[in-house]
Design a protein around this motif. Structure first.
Motif, mmCIF file in Angstrom:
data_model
loop_
_atom_site.group_PDB
_atom_site.id
_atom_site.type_symbol
_atom_site.label_atom_id
_atom_site.label_comp_id
_atom_site.label_asym_id
_atom_site.label_seq_id
_atom_site.Cartn_x
_atom_site.Cartn_y
_atom_site.Cartn_z
ATOM 1 N N LEU A 45 -1.371 53.091 5.557
ATOM 2 C CA LEU A 45 -0.639 52.841 6.801
ATOM 3 C C LEU A 45 0.161 51.544 6.648
ATOM 4 O O LEU A 45 -0.091 50.539 7.314
ATOM 5 C CB LEU A 45 -1.599 52.749 7.986
ATOM 6 C CG LEU A 45 -2.286 54.058 8.411
ATOM 7 C CD1 LEU A 45 -3.362 53.783 9.446
ATOM 8 C CD2 LEU A 45 -1.256 55.040 8.973
ATOM 9 N N ASN A 46 1.116 51.567 5.731
ATOM 10 C CA ASN A 46 1.956 50.396 5.479
ATOM 11 C C ASN A 46 3.015 50.254 6.564
ATOM 12 O O ASN A 46 3.590 51.242 7.031
ATOM 13 C CB ASN A 46 2.667 50.534 4.127
ATOM 14 C CG ASN A 46 1.730 50.268 2.965
ATOM 15 O OD1 ASN A 46 0.665 49.717 3.145
ATOM 16 N ND2 ASN A 46 2.127 50.667 1.780
ATOM 17 N N ASP A 47 3.298 49.001 6.924
ATOM 18 C CA ASP A 47 4.439 48.679 7.787
ATOM 19 C C ASP A 47 4.444 49.519 9.064
ATOM 20 O O ASP A 47 5.447 50.134 9.428
ATOM 21 C CB ASP A 47 5.739 48.895 7.003
ATOM 22 C CG ASP A 47 6.920 48.179 7.644
ATOM 23 O OD1 ASP A 47 6.681 47.309 8.506
ATOM 24 O OD2 ASP A 47 8.063 48.496 7.290
ATOM 25 N N CYS A 48 3.306 49.536 9.737
ATOM 26 C CA CYS A 48 3.176 50.297 10.990
ATOM 27 C C CYS A 48 3.006 49.384 12.207
ATOM 28 O O CYS A 48 2.683 49.861 13.292
ATOM 29 C CB CYS A 48 1.984 51.255 10.906
ATOM 30 S SG CYS A 48 2.175 52.569 9.686
ATOM 31 N N ASP A 49 3.202 48.080 12.020
ATOM 32 C CA ASP A 49 3.072 47.093 13.103
ATOM 33 C C ASP A 49 1.663 47.024 13.686
ATOM 34 O O ASP A 49 1.482 46.598 14.836
ATOM 35 C CB ASP A 49 4.081 47.386 14.228
ATOM 36 C CG ASP A 49 5.509 47.158 13.791
ATOM 37 O OD1 ASP A 49 5.731 46.260 12.954
ATOM 38 O OD2 ASP A 49 6.410 47.875 14.260
ATOM 39 N N ILE A 50 0.655 47.432 12.956
ATOM 40 C CA ILE A 50 -0.727 47.402 13.434
ATOM 41 C C ILE A 50 -1.158 45.956 13.636
ATOM 42 O O ILE A 50 -1.004 45.119 12.742
ATOM 43 C CB ILE A 50 -1.660 48.107 12.436
ATOM 44 C CG1 ILE A 50 -1.293 49.588 12.321
ATOM 45 C CG2 ILE A 50 -3.124 47.945 12.829
ATOM 46 C CD1 ILE A 50 -1.962 50.303 11.169
ATOM 47 N N ASP A 51 -1.722 45.661 14.805
ATOM 48 C CA ASP A 51 -2.132 44.280 15.083
ATOM 49 C C ASP A 51 -3.606 44.137 15.423
ATOM 50 O O ASP A 51 -4.093 43.019 15.609
ATOM 51 C CB ASP A 51 -1.278 43.682 16.206
ATOM 52 C CG ASP A 51 -1.476 44.389 17.543
ATOM 53 O OD1 ASP A 51 -2.137 45.458 17.563
ATOM 54 O OD2 ASP A 51 -0.984 43.865 18.566
ATOM 55 N N SER A 52 -4.336 45.253 15.535
ATOM 56 C CA SER A 52 -5.759 45.172 15.874
ATOM 57 C C SER A 52 -6.452 46.465 15.468
ATOM 58 O O SER A 52 -5.803 47.436 15.041
ATOM 59 C CB SER A 52 -5.954 44.910 17.372
ATOM 60 O OG SER A 52 -5.376 45.957 18.131
ATOM 61 N N ALA A 53 -7.776 46.479 15.610
ATOM 62 C CA ALA A 53 -8.553 47.639 15.179
ATOM 63 C C ALA A 53 -8.458 48.798 16.162
ATOM 64 O O ALA A 53 -8.328 49.957 15.766
ATOM 65 C CB ALA A 53 -10.005 47.234 14.970
ATOM 66 N N GLY A 54 -8.554 48.505 17.469
ATOM 67 C CA GLY A 54 -8.566 49.574 18.454
ATOM 68 C C GLY A 54 -9.987 49.989 18.800
ATOM 69 O O GLY A 54 -10.962 49.289 18.487
ATOM 70 N N ASP A 55 -10.126 51.127 19.446
ATOM 71 C CA ASP A 55 -11.434 51.613 19.894
ATOM 72 C C ASP A 55 -12.361 51.826 18.701
ATOM 73 O O ASP A 55 -12.071 52.601 17.794
ATOM 74 C CB ASP A 55 -11.265 52.924 20.669
ATOM 75 C CG ASP A 55 -12.581 53.390 21.261
ATOM 76 O OD1 ASP A 55 -13.304 54.124 20.556
ATOM 77 O OD2 ASP A 55 -12.893 53.007 22.401
#
Length: 466
Positions: free
Chosen positions: A45-55
Protein backbone atom coordinates in the motif's frame (compact mmCIF):
# COMPACT_ATOMS: atom_id res chain seq x y z
CA UNK A 1 -6.37 11.07 5.15
CA UNK A 2 -7.38 7.38 5.17
CA UNK A 3 -6.52 4.88 7.84
CA UNK A 4 -4.86 1.61 6.93
CA UNK A 5 -8.22 -0.16 7.20
CA UNK A 6 -9.83 2.36 4.84
CA UNK A 7 -6.98 2.00 2.37
CA UNK A 8 -7.44 -1.77 2.45
CA UNK A 9 -11.13 -1.45 1.71
CA UNK A 10 -10.39 0.98 -1.10
CA UNK A 11 -8.00 -1.49 -2.74
CA UNK A 12 -9.67 -4.83 -2.00
CA UNK A 13 -13.26 -3.78 -1.33
CA UNK A 14 -15.26 -4.14 1.93
CA UNK A 15 -16.39 -7.52 3.14
CA UNK A 16 -19.70 -8.38 1.55
CA UNK A 17 -22.66 -9.76 3.42
CA UNK A 18 -24.27 -13.17 3.13
CA UNK A 19 -24.42 -13.37 -0.67
CA UNK A 20 -28.01 -11.94 -0.91
CA UNK A 21 -29.02 -8.60 -2.42
CA UNK A 22 -32.24 -6.94 -1.04
CA UNK A 23 -34.01 -10.25 -0.69
CA UNK A 24 -33.64 -11.13 -4.37
CA UNK A 25 -32.31 -14.68 -4.65
CA UNK A 26 -29.16 -15.24 -6.67
CA UNK A 27 -29.52 -17.98 -9.28
CA UNK A 28 -25.93 -19.19 -8.95
CA UNK A 29 -24.39 -19.09 -5.49
CA UNK A 30 -20.69 -18.38 -5.41
CA UNK A 31 -19.35 -18.64 -1.86
CA UNK A 32 -17.25 -15.67 -0.88
CA UNK A 33 -13.71 -16.14 0.29
CA UNK A 34 -13.11 -16.33 4.00
CA UNK A 35 -11.45 -13.52 5.93
CA UNK A 36 -7.99 -15.15 5.61
CA UNK A 37 -8.10 -14.55 1.86
CA UNK A 38 -9.35 -10.97 1.85
CA UNK A 39 -5.77 -9.60 1.97
CA UNK A 40 -2.84 -11.43 0.38
CA UNK A 41 0.22 -12.45 2.36
CA UNK A 42 2.15 -9.77 0.41
CA UNK A 43 0.46 -6.45 1.19
CA UNK A 44 1.62 -3.37 -0.74
CA UNK A 45 0.00 0.00 0.00
CA UNK A 46 2.54 2.55 -1.21
CA UNK A 47 1.71 6.25 -1.43
CA UNK A 48 -1.86 5.92 -0.16
CA UNK A 49 -1.73 8.84 2.33
CA UNK A 50 -2.25 6.41 5.24
CA UNK A 51 -1.81 8.24 8.54
CA UNK A 52 -3.04 5.76 11.18
CA UNK A 53 -3.96 2.14 11.82
CA UNK A 54 -7.75 2.43 11.97
CA UNK A 55 -10.16 0.02 13.65
CA UNK A 56 -8.06 -2.66 15.35
CA UNK A 57 -10.66 -5.43 15.13
CA UNK A 58 -11.10 -4.95 11.38
CA UNK A 59 -7.35 -4.68 10.86
CA UNK A 60 -6.63 -7.89 12.74
CA UNK A 61 -9.40 -9.76 10.95
CA UNK A 62 -8.22 -8.67 7.52
CA UNK A 63 -4.45 -8.82 7.97
CA UNK A 64 -3.50 -11.49 10.47
CA UNK A 65 -1.99 -13.64 7.68
CA UNK A 66 0.12 -10.87 6.11
CA UNK A 67 3.82 -11.86 5.94
CA UNK A 68 5.27 -8.99 3.87
CA UNK A 69 4.12 -5.42 4.49
CA UNK A 70 5.05 -2.41 2.35
CA UNK A 71 3.76 0.94 3.64
CA UNK A 72 6.41 3.17 2.07
CA UNK A 73 5.64 6.81 1.17
CA UNK A 74 2.64 7.28 3.43
CA UNK A 75 1.90 9.77 6.21
CA UNK A 76 2.54 7.67 9.28
CA UNK A 77 4.07 9.87 11.99
CA UNK A 78 3.33 8.06 15.26
CA UNK A 79 5.15 4.96 16.44
CA UNK A 80 2.02 3.98 18.36
CA UNK A 81 0.28 3.36 15.02
CA UNK A 82 3.28 1.51 13.60
CA UNK A 83 3.54 -0.83 16.59
CA UNK A 84 -0.20 -1.40 16.57
CA UNK A 85 -0.06 -2.39 12.88
CA UNK A 86 2.82 -4.80 13.51
CA UNK A 87 1.11 -6.29 16.58
CA UNK A 88 -2.07 -6.99 14.61
CA UNK A 89 -0.05 -8.70 11.85
CA UNK A 90 1.79 -11.32 13.91
CA UNK A 91 3.04 -13.23 10.85
CA UNK A 92 4.93 -10.29 9.34
CA UNK A 93 8.53 -11.14 8.38
CA UNK A 94 9.24 -8.06 6.22
CA UNK A 95 8.16 -4.47 6.89
CA UNK A 96 8.93 -1.43 4.75
CA UNK A 97 8.20 1.93 6.41
CA UNK A 98 10.44 4.05 4.17
CA UNK A 99 9.68 7.73 3.53
CA UNK A 100 7.23 8.04 6.41
CA UNK A 101 8.17 10.87 8.77
CA UNK A 102 8.86 8.93 11.96
CA UNK A 103 11.02 11.49 13.72
CA UNK A 104 8.83 11.20 16.82
CA UNK A 105 10.73 9.43 19.60
CA UNK A 106 9.70 5.88 20.42
CA UNK A 107 8.96 6.00 24.16
CA UNK A 108 9.69 3.40 26.81
CA UNK A 109 5.98 3.28 27.62
CA UNK A 110 5.14 2.12 24.09
CA UNK A 111 7.85 -0.50 24.24
CA UNK A 112 6.78 -1.82 27.62
CA UNK A 113 5.06 -5.18 27.31
CA UNK A 114 2.56 -4.12 29.95
CA UNK A 115 1.22 -1.57 27.46
CA UNK A 116 0.14 -4.38 25.15
CA UNK A 117 3.09 -4.20 22.74
CA UNK A 118 5.01 -7.48 22.71
CA UNK A 119 8.19 -8.29 20.83
CA UNK A 120 7.95 -9.28 17.18
CA UNK A 121 9.94 -12.54 16.96
CA UNK A 122 9.08 -13.30 13.29
CA UNK A 123 10.19 -9.98 11.79
CA UNK A 124 13.41 -10.58 9.85
CA UNK A 125 13.72 -7.53 7.58
CA UNK A 126 12.98 -3.90 8.53
CA UNK A 127 13.31 -1.00 6.06
CA UNK A 128 13.52 2.51 7.54
CA UNK A 129 14.92 4.50 4.59
CA UNK A 130 14.52 8.27 5.05
CA UNK A 131 12.23 8.02 8.07
CA UNK A 132 14.22 10.52 10.19
CA UNK A 133 14.19 7.98 13.03
CA UNK A 134 16.69 8.81 15.78
CA UNK A 135 19.33 6.43 17.13
CA UNK A 136 17.39 6.26 20.41
CA UNK A 137 14.35 5.03 18.50
CA UNK A 138 16.41 2.56 16.46
CA UNK A 139 17.87 1.06 19.65
CA UNK A 140 14.41 0.58 21.19
CA UNK A 141 13.15 -1.01 17.98
CA UNK A 142 16.06 -3.44 17.89
CA UNK A 143 15.20 -4.59 21.39
CA UNK A 144 11.67 -5.40 20.16
CA UNK A 145 13.01 -7.41 17.21
CA UNK A 146 15.14 -10.22 18.65
CA UNK A 147 15.45 -12.12 15.36
CA UNK A 148 15.95 -9.24 12.91
CA UNK A 149 18.50 -10.18 10.22
CA UNK A 150 18.40 -7.25 7.76
CA UNK A 151 18.12 -3.55 8.57
CA UNK A 152 17.91 -0.58 6.18
CA UNK A 153 18.91 2.80 7.66
CA UNK A 154 19.84 4.65 4.46
CA UNK A 155 19.24 8.39 3.98
CA UNK A 156 18.60 9.16 7.65
CA UNK A 157 21.22 11.93 8.12
CA UNK A 158 23.32 9.82 10.49
CA UNK A 159 26.78 11.40 10.77
CA UNK A 160 27.62 9.42 13.92
CA UNK A 161 26.62 6.00 15.30
CA UNK A 162 25.03 5.81 18.75
CA UNK A 163 24.35 2.12 19.33
CA UNK A 164 27.00 0.85 21.73
CA UNK A 165 26.45 2.84 24.92
CA UNK A 166 24.43 0.22 26.80
CA UNK A 167 24.73 -3.43 27.81
CA UNK A 168 21.76 -4.39 25.61
CA UNK A 169 23.26 -2.78 22.46
CA UNK A 170 24.73 -5.99 21.02
CA UNK A 171 22.46 -7.53 18.37
CA UNK A 172 23.89 -10.85 17.29
CA UNK A 173 21.32 -11.75 14.64
CA UNK A 174 21.68 -8.84 12.21
CA UNK A 175 23.68 -9.97 9.18
CA UNK A 176 22.87 -7.31 6.55
CA UNK A 177 22.92 -3.54 7.02
CA UNK A 178 22.19 -0.85 4.40
CA UNK A 179 23.58 2.57 5.36
CA UNK A 180 23.64 4.34 1.97
CA UNK A 181 23.68 8.13 1.72
CA UNK A 182 24.33 8.97 5.37
CA UNK A 183 26.83 11.83 5.98
CA UNK A 184 29.30 9.69 7.92
CA UNK A 185 32.99 10.52 7.37
CA UNK A 186 34.91 8.53 9.96
CA UNK A 187 35.69 4.80 9.94
CA UNK A 188 35.83 5.00 13.71
CA UNK A 189 32.08 5.70 13.62
CA UNK A 190 31.50 2.94 11.06
CA UNK A 191 33.30 0.50 13.37
CA UNK A 192 30.58 1.08 15.96
CA UNK A 193 28.17 -0.61 13.55
CA UNK A 194 30.38 -3.69 13.60
CA UNK A 195 30.54 -3.58 17.40
CA UNK A 196 26.75 -3.42 17.68
CA UNK A 197 26.26 -6.12 15.01
CA UNK A 198 29.15 -8.55 15.60
CA UNK A 199 28.06 -11.16 13.02
CA UNK A 200 27.46 -8.63 10.24
CA UNK A 201 28.04 -10.23 6.82
CA UNK A 202 26.98 -7.47 4.41
CA UNK A 203 27.44 -3.70 4.77
CA UNK A 204 26.43 -1.05 2.23
CA UNK A 205 28.08 2.37 2.69
CA UNK A 206 27.52 3.68 -0.85
CA UNK A 207 27.42 7.47 -1.30
CA UNK A 208 28.69 8.18 2.22
CA UNK A 209 31.44 10.86 2.35
CA UNK A 210 33.83 8.39 3.98
CA UNK A 211 37.37 9.68 3.49
CA UNK A 212 39.43 6.77 4.84
CA UNK A 213 39.28 3.33 6.44
CA UNK A 214 41.87 4.40 9.00
CA UNK A 215 40.10 4.16 12.39
CA UNK A 216 42.78 6.35 14.03
CA UNK A 217 41.85 9.40 11.99
CA UNK A 218 40.26 12.15 14.11
CA UNK A 219 36.59 12.83 13.60
CA UNK A 220 36.31 15.90 11.38
CA UNK A 221 34.10 18.76 12.39
CA UNK A 222 31.76 20.45 9.98
CA UNK A 223 32.04 24.24 9.81
CA UNK A 224 28.31 24.48 9.33
CA UNK A 225 27.82 22.86 12.76
CA UNK A 226 30.49 24.83 14.62
CA UNK A 227 30.05 28.48 15.47
CA UNK A 228 33.74 28.84 16.26
CA UNK A 229 36.30 29.04 13.51
CA UNK A 230 38.11 25.76 12.97
CA UNK A 231 40.65 24.45 10.52
CA UNK A 232 38.83 21.12 10.44
CA UNK A 233 36.12 20.67 7.86
CA UNK A 234 33.87 17.96 6.54
CA UNK A 235 33.38 16.67 3.02
CA UNK A 236 29.67 16.18 3.71
CA UNK A 237 29.16 19.94 3.73
CA UNK A 238 31.40 20.66 0.79
CA UNK A 239 34.43 21.91 2.71
CA UNK A 240 37.78 20.20 2.09
CA UNK A 241 38.63 17.66 4.81
CA UNK A 242 41.90 17.40 6.65
CA UNK A 243 43.48 14.16 5.46
CA UNK A 244 45.75 13.13 8.35
CA UNK A 245 46.31 9.52 7.43
CA UNK A 246 47.77 7.25 10.08
CA UNK A 247 49.93 4.21 9.52
CA UNK A 248 49.44 2.01 6.47
CA UNK A 249 47.79 -1.19 7.60
CA UNK A 250 48.95 -3.56 4.91
CA UNK A 251 49.83 -6.36 7.30
CA UNK A 252 48.16 -9.62 6.40
CA UNK A 253 45.87 -11.43 8.81
CA UNK A 254 48.53 -14.03 9.54
CA UNK A 255 50.62 -11.38 11.27
CA UNK A 256 48.02 -11.24 14.02
CA UNK A 257 45.37 -8.61 14.79
CA UNK A 258 46.68 -5.10 15.36
CA UNK A 259 45.11 -2.55 17.69
CA UNK A 260 42.77 -0.08 16.00
CA UNK A 261 42.73 -2.02 12.75
CA UNK A 262 39.96 -1.25 10.27
CA UNK A 263 38.73 -4.84 10.24
CA UNK A 264 38.66 -5.47 14.00
CA UNK A 265 34.89 -4.95 14.26
CA UNK A 266 34.10 -6.79 11.01
CA UNK A 267 35.45 -10.31 11.42
CA UNK A 268 32.49 -11.89 9.60
CA UNK A 269 31.96 -9.28 6.88
CA UNK A 270 31.73 -11.00 3.49
CA UNK A 271 30.29 -8.19 1.33
CA UNK A 272 31.10 -4.46 1.40
CA UNK A 273 29.93 -1.59 -0.82
CA UNK A 274 31.90 1.67 -0.61
CA UNK A 275 31.01 3.03 -4.06
CA UNK A 276 30.69 6.81 -4.22
CA UNK A 277 32.77 7.44 -1.10
CA UNK A 278 35.71 9.86 -0.85
CA UNK A 279 38.41 7.21 -0.51
CA UNK A 280 41.56 8.60 -2.12
CA UNK A 281 44.45 6.42 -0.93
CA UNK A 282 45.69 2.96 -1.95
CA UNK A 283 46.47 2.45 1.74
CA UNK A 284 42.73 1.96 2.24
CA UNK A 285 42.66 -0.79 -0.37
CA UNK A 286 45.47 -2.48 1.57
CA UNK A 287 43.30 -2.21 4.68
CA UNK A 288 40.46 -3.96 2.83
CA UNK A 289 42.85 -6.80 2.01
CA UNK A 290 43.11 -7.50 5.76
CA UNK A 291 39.38 -8.14 6.28
CA UNK A 292 39.46 -11.88 7.10
CA UNK A 293 36.13 -12.88 5.46
CA UNK A 294 35.68 -10.23 2.74
CA UNK A 295 34.91 -11.93 -0.59
CA UNK A 296 32.66 -9.44 -2.42
CA UNK A 297 33.57 -5.76 -2.89
CA UNK A 298 31.98 -2.85 -4.72
CA UNK A 299 34.16 0.25 -5.01
CA UNK A 300 33.61 2.74 -7.83
CA UNK A 301 33.34 6.51 -8.35
CA UNK A 302 36.01 7.33 -5.74
CA UNK A 303 38.69 10.05 -6.09
CA UNK A 304 41.34 7.30 -5.94
CA UNK A 305 40.48 6.05 -9.42
CA UNK A 306 40.24 9.33 -11.34
CA UNK A 307 43.62 8.95 -13.10
CA UNK A 308 43.17 5.30 -14.12
CA UNK A 309 41.32 3.61 -16.95
CA UNK A 310 38.68 1.05 -16.05
CA UNK A 311 41.01 -1.79 -17.04
CA UNK A 312 43.92 -0.40 -14.99
CA UNK A 313 41.70 0.14 -11.98
CA UNK A 314 40.39 -3.42 -12.06
CA UNK A 315 43.85 -4.95 -12.42
CA UNK A 316 45.35 -2.88 -9.58
CA UNK A 317 42.43 -3.76 -7.29
CA UNK A 318 42.56 -7.49 -8.03
CA UNK A 319 46.30 -7.58 -7.45
CA UNK A 320 46.00 -5.83 -4.07
CA UNK A 321 42.99 -7.87 -2.85
CA UNK A 322 43.96 -11.55 -2.88
CA UNK A 323 40.88 -12.70 -0.94
CA UNK A 324 38.22 -10.81 -2.93
CA UNK A 325 36.40 -13.16 -5.30
CA UNK A 326 33.91 -10.82 -6.98
CA UNK A 327 34.60 -7.16 -7.76
CA UNK A 328 32.03 -4.48 -8.65
CA UNK A 329 29.29 -6.92 -9.47
CA UNK A 330 31.26 -8.94 -12.02
CA UNK A 331 31.67 -12.69 -12.14
CA UNK A 332 34.06 -14.67 -9.97
CA UNK A 333 37.64 -13.61 -10.65
CA UNK A 334 39.31 -16.47 -12.52
CA UNK A 335 42.84 -17.68 -11.69
CA UNK A 336 43.93 -16.51 -15.16
CA UNK A 337 42.60 -12.97 -14.64
CA UNK A 338 44.19 -12.79 -11.19
CA UNK A 339 47.57 -13.89 -12.51
CA UNK A 340 47.40 -11.36 -15.36
CA UNK A 341 46.48 -8.62 -12.86
CA UNK A 342 49.33 -9.53 -10.52
CA UNK A 343 51.86 -9.51 -13.36
CA UNK A 344 50.54 -6.16 -14.59
CA UNK A 345 50.82 -4.87 -11.01
CA UNK A 346 54.51 -5.89 -10.87
CA UNK A 347 55.26 -4.21 -14.19
CA UNK A 348 53.34 -1.09 -13.15
CA UNK A 349 55.44 -0.59 -9.99
CA UNK A 350 58.78 -1.86 -11.28
CA UNK A 351 59.12 1.41 -13.23
CA UNK A 352 58.46 3.51 -10.11
CA UNK A 353 60.93 4.50 -7.38
CA UNK A 354 61.40 1.91 -4.66
CA UNK A 355 59.92 4.29 -2.08
CA UNK A 356 56.62 4.31 -4.03
CA UNK A 357 56.29 0.53 -4.18
CA UNK A 358 53.72 -0.95 -1.78
CA UNK A 359 54.35 -4.00 0.37
CA UNK A 360 52.17 -6.04 -1.96
CA UNK A 361 54.76 -5.53 -4.71
CA UNK A 362 57.35 -7.50 -2.74
CA UNK A 363 54.84 -10.26 -1.98
CA UNK A 364 53.94 -10.70 -5.65
CA UNK A 365 57.57 -10.51 -6.69
CA UNK A 366 58.13 -13.56 -4.52
CA UNK A 367 55.33 -15.38 -6.35
CA UNK A 368 56.03 -14.44 -9.98
CA UNK A 369 59.67 -13.38 -9.86
CA UNK A 370 61.13 -10.46 -11.75
CA UNK A 371 59.42 -9.85 -15.08
CA UNK A 372 60.78 -8.41 -18.28
CA UNK A 373 59.12 -5.21 -19.44
CA UNK A 374 56.55 -5.68 -22.17
CA UNK A 375 57.93 -4.86 -25.62
CA UNK A 376 56.10 -1.93 -27.13
CA UNK A 377 55.27 -3.20 -30.61
CA UNK A 378 53.73 -0.71 -33.02
CA UNK A 379 51.27 -2.60 -35.21
CA UNK A 380 49.85 0.46 -36.92
CA UNK A 381 50.30 0.58 -40.72
CA UNK A 382 52.99 2.66 -42.38
CA UNK A 383 51.73 6.15 -43.10
CA UNK A 384 53.15 6.35 -46.66
CA UNK A 385 53.89 3.60 -49.19
CA UNK A 386 55.24 3.62 -52.78
CA UNK A 387 52.84 2.07 -55.30
CA UNK A 388 52.78 1.85 -59.09
CA UNK A 389 50.00 3.92 -60.69
CA UNK A 390 48.95 2.56 -64.11
CA UNK A 391 46.64 4.35 -66.57
CA UNK A 392 46.35 3.35 -70.23
CA UNK A 393 49.84 2.47 -71.50
CA UNK A 394 51.53 4.74 -68.96
CA UNK A 395 52.69 4.15 -65.37
CA UNK A 396 54.41 6.03 -62.53
CA UNK A 397 55.65 5.07 -59.07
CA UNK A 398 54.10 7.42 -56.55
CA UNK A 399 54.24 7.78 -52.74
CA UNK A 400 50.73 7.91 -51.26
CA UNK A 401 49.28 8.40 -47.77
CA UNK A 402 47.42 5.23 -46.72
CA UNK A 403 45.24 7.21 -44.28
CA UNK A 404 43.51 9.05 -47.10
CA UNK A 405 40.25 7.78 -48.57
CA UNK A 406 39.65 6.40 -52.07
CA UNK A 407 37.86 9.64 -52.95
CA UNK A 408 40.84 11.72 -51.80
CA UNK A 409 43.25 9.52 -53.81
CA UNK A 410 41.21 10.11 -56.97
CA UNK A 411 41.57 13.87 -56.56
CA UNK A 412 45.31 13.40 -56.04
CA UNK A 413 45.57 11.42 -59.29
CA UNK A 414 43.56 13.87 -61.43
CA UNK A 415 46.62 15.93 -62.58
CA UNK A 416 48.73 12.77 -62.98
CA UNK A 417 46.33 10.79 -65.19
CA UNK A 418 44.37 13.64 -66.77
CA UNK A 419 41.08 12.02 -65.76
CA UNK A 420 38.40 13.79 -63.70
CA UNK A 421 37.88 12.24 -60.28
CA UNK A 422 34.14 11.86 -60.96
CA UNK A 423 34.96 9.78 -64.09
CA UNK A 424 37.66 7.70 -62.47
CA UNK A 425 37.57 4.05 -61.30
CA UNK A 426 40.41 2.50 -59.27
CA UNK A 427 41.52 -1.13 -59.03
CA UNK A 428 43.97 -2.41 -56.42
CA UNK A 429 46.52 -5.11 -57.28
CA UNK A 430 48.47 -6.96 -54.57
CA UNK A 431 52.03 -7.75 -55.64
CA UNK A 432 51.90 -11.11 -53.81
CA UNK A 433 49.13 -12.34 -56.12
CA UNK A 434 50.54 -10.93 -59.36
CA UNK A 435 51.69 -14.31 -60.68
CA UNK A 436 48.36 -16.00 -59.89
CA UNK A 437 46.51 -13.80 -62.38
CA UNK A 438 43.99 -12.87 -59.68
CA UNK A 439 41.68 -10.03 -60.75
CA UNK A 440 42.37 -6.61 -59.32
CA UNK A 441 40.03 -5.50 -56.51
CA UNK A 442 37.58 -2.73 -57.45
CA UNK A 443 37.95 0.13 -54.96
CA UNK A 444 34.27 1.09 -55.04
CA UNK A 445 33.80 2.66 -51.59
CA UNK A 446 34.75 6.37 -51.77
CA UNK A 447 35.06 6.85 -47.98
CA UNK A 448 37.13 3.76 -47.32
CA UNK A 449 40.68 4.49 -46.15
CA UNK A 450 43.50 2.95 -48.19
CA UNK A 451 45.19 1.14 -45.29
CA UNK A 452 42.12 -1.11 -44.99
CA UNK A 453 43.20 -2.70 -48.31
CA UNK A 454 46.52 -3.67 -46.64
CA UNK A 455 48.42 -1.70 -49.28
CA UNK A 456 52.21 -2.04 -49.02
CA UNK A 457 55.09 -0.68 -51.05
CA UNK A 458 55.38 -2.49 -54.40
CA UNK A 459 51.60 -2.90 -54.93
CA UNK A 460 49.85 -1.25 -57.88
CA UNK A 461 46.71 0.75 -58.56
CA UNK A 462 45.11 0.74 -62.01
CA UNK A 463 43.16 3.84 -63.06
CA UNK A 464 40.30 3.41 -65.51
CA UNK A 465 37.46 5.59 -66.80
CA UNK A 466 33.76 4.94 -66.23
Amino acid sequence: MPTLVEALEGKYGPEDGDGMDSGIPIAIYVPRKGPRNIVPSLLVLNDCDIDSAGDENDLQKKCHVVEELDLAQNNLTHWADVLTILRLMPQVKFANLSFNNLAEELTDELCNKESGVAAFPLLRNLVLISTHASWATVKKLLNLLPNLEELHLSLNDFSTVELTDAADSIHSNIKRLHFTGNPICSWNEVSKLGQAFPVLESLVLADCPLISLDPTMPVLKCKADDSEESEDSCSSCGSPPIQQYGRCESECESAGPKPYSAHDAFRHLRSLNVTGTQIASWDDIDRLACFPALHCLRINACPLFEEYTEHERRQLLIARLPNVQTLNGGGVISPEEREDAERAFIRYYMEKPESDRPERYGNLLGVHGRLDPLVNIDLSPEKRVKVKIIWGDKSEVKSINVYQTVSELKKTLEPVCGIAASKMRLFYGDQDYKDTHSPHEFMKYPNKQLYSYNITSGDEIVVDTK
